[in-house]
Scaffold this motif. Structure first.
Motif, PDB file in Angstrom:
ATOM      1  N   ILE A 276       0.890  -1.227   0.031  1.00 22.11           N
ATOM      2  CA  ILE A 276       0.093  -0.114   0.016  1.00 22.11           C
ATOM      3  C   ILE A 276       0.811   1.324  -0.003  1.00 22.11           C
ATOM      4  CG2 ILE A 276      -1.935  -1.101   1.008  1.00 22.11           C
ATOM      5  CD1 ILE A 276      -1.178   0.205   3.795  1.00 22.11           C
ATOM      6  N   ARG A 277       2.127   1.050   0.342  1.00 25.86           N
ATOM      7  CA  ARG A 277       2.911   2.423   0.470  1.00 25.86           C
ATOM      8  C   ARG A 277       3.353   2.686  -0.971  1.00 25.86           C
ATOM      9  NH1 ARG A 277       7.540   0.985   5.092  1.00 25.86           N
ATOM     10  NH2 ARG A 277       6.240   1.422   6.972  1.00 25.86           N
ATOM     11  N   ARG A 278       3.325   1.770  -2.041  1.00 21.45           N
ATOM     12  CA  ARG A 278       3.441   1.914  -3.397  1.00 21.45           C
ATOM     13  C   ARG A 278       2.490   2.397  -4.076  1.00 21.45           C
ATOM     14  NH1 ARG A 278       7.452  -1.762  -1.409  1.00 21.45           N
ATOM     15  NH2 ARG A 278       9.535  -1.566  -2.511  1.00 21.45           N
ATOM     16  N   LEU A 279       1.443   2.074  -3.871  1.00 23.18           N
ATOM     17  CA  LEU A 279       0.043   2.398  -4.714  1.00 23.18           C
ATOM     18  C   LEU A 279      -0.365   3.906  -4.608  1.00 23.18           C
ATOM     19  CD1 LEU A 279      -1.778  -0.591  -4.295  1.00 23.18           C
ATOM     20  CD2 LEU A 279      -0.230  -0.186  -6.268  1.00 23.18           C
ATOM     21  N   PHE A 280      -0.504   4.368  -5.693  1.00 22.71           N
ATOM     22  CA  PHE A 280      -1.051   6.091  -5.638  1.00 22.71           C
ATOM     23  C   PHE A 280      -2.399   5.911  -6.540  1.00 22.71           C
ATOM     24  CE2 PHE A 280      -1.003  10.218  -7.848  1.00 22.71           C
ATOM     25  CZ  PHE A 280      -1.486  10.715  -6.546  1.00 22.71           C
ATOM     26  N   THR A 281      -3.401   5.990  -5.866  1.00 30.80           N
ATOM     27  CA  THR A 281      -4.717   5.908  -6.609  1.00 30.80           C
ATOM     28  C   THR A 281      -5.433   6.933  -6.388  1.00 30.80           C
ATOM     29  OG1 THR A 281      -5.551   4.839  -4.679  1.00 30.80           O
ATOM     30  CG2 THR A 281      -4.663   3.325  -6.441  1.00 30.80           C
ATOM     31  N   PRO A 282      -5.395   8.303  -7.097  1.00 27.83           N
ATOM     32  CA  PRO A 282      -5.866   9.548  -6.939  1.00 27.83           C
ATOM     33  C   PRO A 282      -7.489   9.470  -7.033  1.00 27.83           C
ATOM     34  CG  PRO A 282      -4.896   9.259  -8.914  1.00 27.83           C
ATOM     35  CD  PRO A 282      -4.127   8.142  -8.166  1.00 27.83           C
ATOM     36  N   HIS A 283      -8.085   8.647  -7.703  1.00 25.04           N
ATOM     37  CA  HIS A 283      -9.407   8.884  -7.978  1.00 25.04           C
ATOM     38  C   HIS A 283     -10.166   7.531  -7.445  1.00 25.04           C
ATOM     39  CE1 HIS A 283      -7.985  11.190 -11.369  1.00 25.04           C
ATOM     40  NE2 HIS A 283      -9.051  11.931 -11.215  1.00 25.04           N
ATOM     41  N   CYS A 284      -9.546   6.754  -6.646  1.00 20.37           N
ATOM     42  CA  CYS A 284     -10.049   5.451  -5.754  1.00 20.37           C
ATOM     43  C   CYS A 284     -11.284   5.947  -5.008  1.00 20.37           C
ATOM     44  CB  CYS A 284      -9.189   4.836  -4.970  1.00 20.37           C
ATOM     45  SG  CYS A 284      -9.598   3.232  -4.589  1.00 20.37           S
ATOM     46  N   LEU A 285     -12.509   5.491  -5.187  1.00 16.62           N
ATOM     47  CA  LEU A 285     -13.594   5.726  -4.456  1.00 16.62           C
ATOM     48  C   LEU A 285     -13.890   4.705  -3.137  1.00 16.62           C
ATOM     49  CD1 LEU A 285     -16.273   6.530  -7.333  1.00 16.62           C
ATOM     50  CD2 LEU A 285     -14.768   8.210  -6.213  1.00 16.62           C
ATOM     51  N   ARG A 286     -13.539   3.425  -3.428  1.00 19.43           N
ATOM     52  CA  ARG A 286     -13.707   2.509  -2.300  1.00 19.43           C
ATOM     53  C   ARG A 286     -12.414   1.476  -2.215  1.00 19.43           C
ATOM     54  NH1 ARG A 286     -18.218   1.735  -5.214  1.00 19.43           N
ATOM     55  NH2 ARG A 286     -17.928  -0.381  -5.723  1.00 19.43           N
ATOM     56  N   ALA A 287     -11.939   1.548  -0.886  1.00 19.10           N
ATOM     57  CA  ALA A 287     -10.725   0.690  -0.650  1.00 19.10           C
ATOM     58  C   ALA A 287     -10.996  -0.101   0.452  1.00 19.10           C
ATOM     59  CB  ALA A 287      -9.577   1.764  -0.468  1.00 19.10           C
ATOM     60  N   SER A 288     -10.434  -1.303   0.399  1.00 18.16           N
ATOM     61  CA  SER A 288     -10.667  -2.160   1.534  1.00 18.16           C
ATOM     62  C   SER A 288      -9.326  -2.722   1.740  1.00 18.16           C
ATOM     63  CB  SER A 288     -11.839  -3.220   1.162  1.00 18.16           C
ATOM     64  OG  SER A 288     -11.659  -4.157   2.121  1.00 18.16           O
ATOM     65  N   LEU A 289      -8.819  -3.189   2.897  1.00 17.12           N
ATOM     66  CA  LEU A 289      -7.333  -3.741   3.125  1.00 17.12           C
ATOM     67  C   LEU A 289      -7.824  -4.711   4.460  1.00 17.12           C
ATOM     68  CD1 LEU A 289      -4.499  -4.067   2.991  1.00 17.12           C
ATOM     69  CD2 LEU A 289      -4.090  -2.386   4.546  1.00 17.12           C
ATOM     70  N   GLU A 290      -7.442  -5.843   4.215  1.00 18.82           N
ATOM     71  CA  GLU A 290      -7.769  -6.942   5.044  1.00 18.82           C
ATOM     72  C   GLU A 290      -6.382  -7.784   5.329  1.00 18.82           C
ATOM     73  OE1 GLU A 290     -10.285 -11.147   5.915  1.00 18.82           O
ATOM     74  OE2 GLU A 290     -10.705  -9.748   4.067  1.00 18.82           O
ATOM     75  N   ILE A 291      -5.946  -7.727   6.610  1.00 16.22           N
ATOM     76  CA  ILE A 291      -4.576  -8.570   7.060  1.00 16.22           C
ATOM     77  C   ILE A 291      -5.029  -9.664   8.017  1.00 16.22           C
ATOM     78  CG2 ILE A 291      -2.735  -8.257   8.337  1.00 16.22           C
ATOM     79  CD1 ILE A 291      -2.675  -5.240   7.854  1.00 16.22           C
ATOM     80  N   THR A 292      -5.056 -10.816   7.465  1.00 15.40           N
ATOM     81  CA  THR A 292      -5.600 -12.091   8.120  1.00 15.40           C
ATOM     82  C   THR A 292      -4.651 -12.361   9.320  1.00 15.40           C
ATOM     83  OG1 THR A 292      -4.410 -13.585   6.777  1.00 15.40           O
ATOM     84  CG2 THR A 292      -6.528 -12.895   6.026  1.00 15.40           C
ATOM     85  N   LEU A 293      -3.491 -12.241   9.339  1.00 16.58           N
ATOM     86  CA  LEU A 293      -2.573 -12.950  10.545  1.00 16.58           C
ATOM     87  C   LEU A 293      -1.581 -11.791  10.852  1.00 16.58           C
ATOM     88  CD1 LEU A 293      -2.159 -15.226  12.208  1.00 16.58           C
ATOM     89  CD2 LEU A 293      -0.490 -16.013  10.625  1.00 16.58           C
TER      90      LEU A 293
END
Length: 477
Positions: A276-293
């Motif tokens: 996620i540090r590398r991704l640049f998404t200026p127009h993103c409307l919905r974002a989800s991050l799940e860390i399972t462990l």
């Protein structure tokens, strides 16, 4: 109108009348059997003769119209634009139904005037694209009208493949191999245990990409994502069993200018943060991050998580509300989720001792998002530890209430003492009233095993202090 013109018109009318009289006389003296010349037939024939003369006169008149005096190239430009000729002549773009629509428009334009019809019939460029499924008479007429122009034959076309799902071998191979040829029509690609080569030109046309359970996560994976410059939806699921290579050479910034939806799921926090540090998404409307462990404390990457939850550069609007979910999938583990209307972050299989760290993380989110009302909390199978702790505390104990802006509370699958809930909410509402804070408005118990006070009595007590209590599919212990 000047006298000369009137005189000419009078002479013409007289000569036309004389001409018609001569024609009618010829008809009367023809060798046809006089017995079949009924009054009705005679009238019909005279009407047809007048119509024929009118057609000749109209044709002559059209010769003097503005249309007939236009330059030929100008006329072709006008008709070509009206009929989308450039598109019709591009068989790589035009589907068959567009050709049929073009033909209908062509015939409508032919009926506008005799000069238009004559011009279109004599222009091969409007006829050399032929539907081979048409009747033979239509095909023959089109071939004749196309003259010496090269013919373009269109038949029933197989719809282009737009969505493709691929699953590679679950045994890791030395190299990723592209099993298919040109995939340029593909717009949605879902790949499991396989990824395309990063130099595939058709990646630029993808609108949705799903990468799941890749055997390796390496620089090639990031290059594939960065090549999808038209991507609107990105789904990455990285589960158990995969190998993570050295990512030090991965570009520090990957820009996805058109991305609107992003769903990321990883087994470790270190890997998630690395991406996620590398991704640049200026127009993103919905974002989800799940860390399972998660492998480290929740507050280890606070700044990265807050940046992920923040509104994007081109869609900068703070959320109007937020929700938390605390679940207990196993006796000694928690799953924790915080979400707004547009962003979500979830941690699975977490040590219950880290719950205070989750509370602190939520407070960081709340601060960075300008304190959206925490309108709903969902507690699933978490037991009664907080209520028991407060019940045993002396009355003089100062209580630090978590999530003071909470308005709605839902509790699932809990063995619950209703008496403790009413007592706990009662002192909480008193605390909130004294400190001029938002009140809890509703509590919903779903599929809970209840003991202590009856639910109806508890609902009546809580209603007196402004809280609605409802039970859904609950039973008594």
């Amino acid at each position: 109108m000047n006298p000369n013109t009137l005189r000419i018109i009078s002479i013409v009318q007289a000569r036309v009348d004389a001409f018609l009289k001569d024609i009618f006389d010829i008809y009367k003296s023809s060798e046809d059997d006089p017995t079949i010349k009924t009054p009705a037939n005679a009238l019909a024939t005279k009407t047809a003769i007048c119509d024929a003369v009118e057609v000749v006169v109209r044709r002559q008149r059209n010769e003097f119209s503005l249309f007939s005096r236009l330059d030929l190239d100008v006329v072709h430009s006008i008709f070509g634009a009206a009929l989308d000729v450039d598109l019709v002549h591009d068989p790589g773009w035009v589907p068959l139904e567009n050709l049929n629509q073009h033909r209908r428009q062509l015939f409508r334009m032919r009926r506008v005037s005799t000069s238009w019809n004559k011009f279109l019939l004599s222009s091969p460029r409007y006829w050399h694209v032929i539907d081979i499924k048409s009747p033979s008479g239509v095909i023959s007429a089109a071939i004749e009208r196309s003259g010496s122009s090269p013919l373009s034959l269109l038949g029933t076309r197989t719809p282009a493949l737009r969505t493709l799902e691929l699953m590679g071998a679950t045994i890791e191979a030395d190299d990723f191999i592209e099993p298919l040829g040109d995939l340029s029509p593909i717009r949605n690609l879902a790949a499991s245990w396989w990824q395309p080569p990063s130099d595939a030109v058709w990646l630029t046309g993808l609108r949705e990409l799903t990468l799941a359970d890749l055997p390796r996560l390496n620089m090639e994976t990031f290059l594939v994502i960065s090549a999808c410059t038209s991507l609107e939806t990105l789904n990455v699921r990285w589960g158990y069993g995969g190998i993570v290579d050295d990512l030090s050479d991965v570009p520090s910034l990957i820009t996805l200018p058109h991305l609107q939806v992003m769903n990321l799921s990883f087994k470790s926090d270190e890997l998630a943060v690395n991406i996620i540090r590398r991704l640049f998404t200026p127009h993103c409307l919905r974002a989800s991050l799940e860390i399972t462990l998660p492998t480290g404390p929740l507050d280890q990457h606070v700044m990265d998580y807050c940046k992920f939850m923040s509104p994007r550069e081109k869609c900068y609007q703070y959320p109007s509300s937020a929700t938390i979910l605390i679940n207990n999938p196993y006796l000694d583990r928690l799953s924790l989720t915080y979400q707004t209307e547009s962003c979500r972050i979830a941690f699975g299989e977490f040590d219950p001792e880290e719950a205070p760290a989750f509370h602190n993380l939520v407070q960081k989110f709340q601060t960075s998002l300008k304190e959206p009302p925490l309108t709903d909390a969902i507690l699933s199978a978490i037991g009664e530890s907080l209520a028991d702790e407060l019940a045993d505390a002396p009355e003089s104990t100062t209580i630090t209430w978590p999530f003071e802006s909470l308005k709605f509370l839902t509790i699932y699958d809990v063995d619950l003492n209703v008496s403790q809930i009413t007592w706990l909410v009662g002192i909480r509402q008193q605390y909130l009233r004294e400190n001029s804070k938002s009140w809890l408005e509703e509590i919903v118990l779903k599929n809970c095993q209840l003991k202590g006070m009856r639910l109806a009595k508890a609902a009546k007590q809580l209603a007196a202090i402004g809280v609605t209590l409802r039970g859904v599919q609950c039973s008594r212990m």
